[in-house]
Design a protein around this motif. Structure first.
Motif: not given
Length: 180
Positions: A8-17, A46-62
């Motif tokens: 999840m952290k790797r995926k988040r890192r890629t999406i954040r980049s 596009v940013l809204s879509t990325k934001e949603e993906q990040l929110v989902d990943l952040d919840r899982g990571i937390e």
């Protein structure tokens, strides 16, 4: 650290980049004297879509993060979310200023034309279209506003009308048309 957490952290890192690159492009376009508002609307989508993906990943990571590392994780997440929100707000404000500028130029031209024929003018209130989230009970009101202001506006091409439509959608309604 578990394998799922690492993935999840790797995926988040890629999406954040990717998001950081998008934010840089948005910053450049917003700083232009006459930005391409259609391009800005597309970037916002596009940013809204990325934001949603990040929110989902952040919840899982937390959820998977050990308690002693949780505070740093949440701080990092919040900093990134703040940056996204800041640029969404700045971009929307810039689009609105550009729209007002164009409207003012068109209005000035129209007003001058009308005044030459008739000295009486009526100042109409600014039309505000409320965002639509997908709630069926709000559809008719939203569509009436959008149809009058944008859909029936012959000065706009179909692509502009659709881009405008997408900018007024949030939540489930925005997700429904996000890939179009």
């Amino acid at each position: 650290m578990g394998e799922a957490l690492e993935r999840m952290k790797r995926k988040r890192r890629t999406i954040r980049s990717s998001t950081t690159k998008l934010l840089t492009r948005m910053e450049e376009e917003v700083s232009e004297e006459q930005p391409d508002c259609e391009k800005l609307r597309e970037m916002l989508s596009v940013l809204s879509t990325k934001e949603e993906q990040l929110v989902d990943l952040d919840r899982g990571i937390e959820y998977e993060t050990p308690t002693d590392e949780l505070e740093a994780e949440i701080a990092s997440t919040q900093d990134y979310q703040d940056r996204i929100i800041t640029w969404k707000t700045r971009t929307k404000r810039r689009i609105e200023r550009s729209r007002e500028s164009v409207s003012a130029r068109v209005s000035d031209t129209s007003r001058d034309s009308v005044r030459s024929h008739n000295q009486q003018t009526v100042k109409l209130p600014k039309l505000v279209i409320e965002k639509y989230s997908g709630e069926i009970s709000q559809w008719q009101e939203f569509w009436s506003q959008y149809e009058t202001a944008i859909h029936e506006n012959d000065a706009l091409c179909k692509k502009e009308k659709f881009t405008d439509l997408k900018s007024y959608l949030t939540g489930a309604a925005a997700r429904t048309v996000a890939g179009l």
